[in-house]
Design a protein around this motif. Structure first.
Motif, PDB file in Angstrom:
ATOM      1  N   ARG A   6     -14.807  90.415  52.365  1.00  0.00           N
ATOM      2  CA  ARG A   6     -14.284  89.158  52.913  1.00  0.00           C
ATOM      3  C   ARG A   6     -13.436  89.371  54.155  1.00  0.00           C
ATOM      4  O   ARG A   6     -13.338  88.503  54.997  1.00  0.00           O
ATOM      5  CB  ARG A   6     -13.437  88.453  51.845  1.00  0.00           C
ATOM      6  N   THR A   7     -12.811  90.505  54.284  1.00  0.00           N
ATOM      7  CA  THR A   7     -11.879  90.714  55.385  1.00  0.00           C
ATOM      8  C   THR A   7     -12.496  91.469  56.556  1.00  0.00           C
ATOM      9  O   THR A   7     -11.798  91.834  57.484  1.00  0.00           O
ATOM     10  CB  THR A   7     -10.648  91.477  54.882  1.00  0.00           C
ATOM     11  N   HIS A   8     -13.805  91.682  56.551  1.00  0.00           N
ATOM     12  CA  HIS A   8     -14.472  92.485  57.580  1.00  0.00           C
ATOM     13  C   HIS A   8     -14.157  92.008  58.998  1.00  0.00           C
ATOM     14  O   HIS A   8     -13.888  92.805  59.877  1.00  0.00           O
ATOM     15  CB  HIS A   8     -15.981  92.477  57.342  1.00  0.00           C
ATOM     16  N   ALA A   9     -14.181  90.716  59.247  1.00  0.00           N
ATOM     17  CA  ALA A   9     -14.020  90.196  60.606  1.00  0.00           C
ATOM     18  C   ALA A   9     -12.637  89.601  60.855  1.00  0.00           C
ATOM     19  O   ALA A   9     -12.441  88.916  61.831  1.00  0.00           O
ATOM     20  CB  ALA A   9     -15.077  89.131  60.870  1.00  0.00           C
ATOM     21  N   LEU A  10     -11.718  89.864  59.976  1.00  0.00           N
ATOM     22  CA  LEU A  10     -10.398  89.280  60.124  1.00  0.00           C
ATOM     23  C   LEU A  10      -9.495  90.177  60.950  1.00  0.00           C
ATOM     24  O   LEU A  10      -9.617  91.393  60.914  1.00  0.00           O
ATOM     25  CB  LEU A  10      -9.778  89.063  58.742  1.00  0.00           C
ATOM     26  N   PRO A  11      -8.594  89.590  61.713  1.00  0.00           N
ATOM     27  CA  PRO A  11      -7.674  90.406  62.501  1.00  0.00           C
ATOM     28  C   PRO A  11      -6.755  91.202  61.590  1.00  0.00           C
ATOM     29  O   PRO A  11      -6.360  90.724  60.535  1.00  0.00           O
ATOM     30  CB  PRO A  11      -6.889  89.373  63.313  1.00  0.00           C
ATOM     31  N   PRO A  12      -6.414  92.422  61.978  1.00  0.00           N
ATOM     32  CA  PRO A  12      -5.527  93.229  61.137  1.00  0.00           C
ATOM     33  C   PRO A  12      -4.118  92.655  61.117  1.00  0.00           C
ATOM     34  O   PRO A  12      -3.691  91.994  62.058  1.00  0.00           O
ATOM     35  CB  PRO A  12      -5.544  94.597  61.809  1.00  0.00           C
ATOM     36  N   SER A  13      -3.427  92.916  60.045  1.00  0.00           N
ATOM     37  CA  SER A  13      -2.034  92.487  59.960  1.00  0.00           C
ATOM     38  C   SER A  13      -1.186  93.424  60.819  1.00  0.00           C
ATOM     39  O   SER A  13      -1.643  94.483  61.231  1.00  0.00           O
ATOM     40  CB  SER A  13      -1.560  92.543  58.505  1.00  0.00           C
ATOM     41  N   PRO A  14       0.054  93.074  61.072  1.00  0.00           N
ATOM     42  CA  PRO A  14       0.917  93.958  61.858  1.00  0.00           C
ATOM     43  C   PRO A  14       1.057  95.347  61.234  1.00  0.00           C
ATOM     44  O   PRO A  14       1.313  96.314  61.918  1.00  0.00           O
ATOM     45  CB  PRO A  14       2.257  93.227  61.876  1.00  0.00           C
ATOM     46  N   ALA A  68     -21.712  82.681  59.564  1.00  0.00           N
ATOM     47  CA  ALA A  68     -22.356  83.339  60.704  1.00  0.00           C
ATOM     48  C   ALA A  68     -23.182  84.550  60.270  1.00  0.00           C
ATOM     49  O   ALA A  68     -24.271  84.783  60.792  1.00  0.00           O
ATOM     50  CB  ALA A  68     -21.308  83.767  61.731  1.00  0.00           C
ATOM     51  N   GLU A  69     -22.670  85.295  59.305  1.00  0.00           N
ATOM     52  CA  GLU A  69     -23.364  86.500  58.839  1.00  0.00           C
ATOM     53  C   GLU A  69     -24.324  86.215  57.698  1.00  0.00           C
ATOM     54  O   GLU A  69     -24.988  87.125  57.209  1.00  0.00           O
ATOM     55  CB  GLU A  69     -22.346  87.557  58.410  1.00  0.00           C
ATOM     56  N   ARG A  70     -24.365  84.955  57.264  1.00  0.00           N
ATOM     57  CA  ARG A  70     -25.248  84.526  56.167  1.00  0.00           C
ATOM     58  C   ARG A  70     -25.066  85.392  54.918  1.00  0.00           C
ATOM     59  O   ARG A  70     -26.025  85.870  54.326  1.00  0.00           O
ATOM     60  CB  ARG A  70     -26.698  84.484  56.620  1.00  0.00           C
ATOM     61  N   ILE A  71     -23.813  85.574  54.535  1.00  0.00           N
ATOM     62  CA  ILE A  71     -23.491  86.337  53.333  1.00  0.00           C
ATOM     63  C   ILE A  71     -23.922  85.504  52.129  1.00  0.00           C
ATOM     64  O   ILE A  71     -23.548  84.349  51.997  1.00  0.00           O
ATOM     65  CB  ILE A  71     -21.995  86.683  53.286  1.00  0.00           C
ATOM     66  N   VAL A  72     -24.733  86.104  51.280  1.00  0.00           N
ATOM     67  CA  VAL A  72     -25.380  85.346  50.207  1.00  0.00           C
ATOM     68  C   VAL A  72     -24.686  85.453  48.856  1.00  0.00           C
ATOM     69  O   VAL A  72     -25.049  84.737  47.925  1.00  0.00           O
ATOM     70  CB  VAL A  72     -26.868  85.755  50.059  1.00  0.00           C
ATOM     71  N   HIS A  73     -23.719  86.327  48.704  1.00  0.00           N
ATOM     72  CA  HIS A  73     -23.084  86.525  47.407  1.00  0.00           C
ATOM     73  C   HIS A  73     -21.606  86.191  47.450  1.00  0.00           C
ATOM     74  O   HIS A  73     -20.941  86.418  48.458  1.00  0.00           O
ATOM     75  CB  HIS A  73     -23.236  87.983  46.953  1.00  0.00           C
ATOM     76  N   GLY A  74     -21.113  85.676  46.351  1.00  0.00           N
ATOM     77  CA  GLY A  74     -19.683  85.479  46.157  1.00  0.00           C
ATOM     78  C   GLY A  74     -19.085  84.301  46.899  1.00  0.00           C
ATOM     79  O   GLY A  74     -19.671  83.750  47.821  1.00  0.00           O
ATOM     80  N   VAL A  75     -17.915  83.906  46.451  1.00  0.00           N
ATOM     81  CA  VAL A  75     -17.153  82.846  47.113  1.00  0.00           C
ATOM     82  C   VAL A  75     -16.517  83.452  48.349  1.00  0.00           C
ATOM     83  O   VAL A  75     -15.881  84.500  48.293  1.00  0.00           O
ATOM     84  CB  VAL A  75     -16.087  82.266  46.161  1.00  0.00           C
ATOM     85  N   ARG A  76     -16.697  82.795  49.472  1.00  0.00           N
ATOM     86  CA  ARG A  76     -16.132  83.254  50.746  1.00  0.00           C
ATOM     87  C   ARG A  76     -15.547  82.049  51.471  1.00  0.00           C
ATOM     88  O   ARG A  76     -16.232  81.042  51.647  1.00  0.00           O
ATOM     89  CB  ARG A  76     -17.192  83.890  51.654  1.00  0.00           C
TER      90      ARG A  76
END
Length: 91
Positions: A6-14, A68-76
């Motif tokens: 789920r966090t693949h495209a998320l900005p990193p935390s400080p 966008a990535e058409r992820i088919v599994h799990g709640v996102r």
């Protein structure tokens, strides 16, 4: 099939990682269906995952990434796989 965290495209935390995102600090098993899960149990689990997503500060970027990535599994991003398929079918 593209299965990314789920966090693949998320900005990193400080601190350099995704930080205290709810999906990483809560029971992670609510986000993905097991192979032998019955429909009623799946609905309850998905609702629990959606509740976690409601409080997440990166829910919308996570949702956009899953679509966008058409992820088919799990709640996102608060959406179930069926909801994402339906949204993508409408476009």
């Amino acid at each position: 099939m593209n299965v990314l965290p789920r966090t693949h495209a998320l900005p990193p935390s400080p601190q350099g990682g995704p930080g205290g995102l709810p999906c990483l600090t809560t029971a992670r098993d609510v986000f993905a269906r097991s192979t032998d899960e019955h429909a009623a149990a799946a609905r309850q689990r998905e609702e629990a995952a959606r509740e976690v997503c409601r409080a997440c500060p990166v829910r919308l970027p996570c949702r956009r990434h899953a679509l966008a990535e058409r992820i088919v599994h799990g709640v996102r991003g608060g959406l179930t796989p069926d909801e994402r398929r339906s949204l993508l079918a409408d476009t």
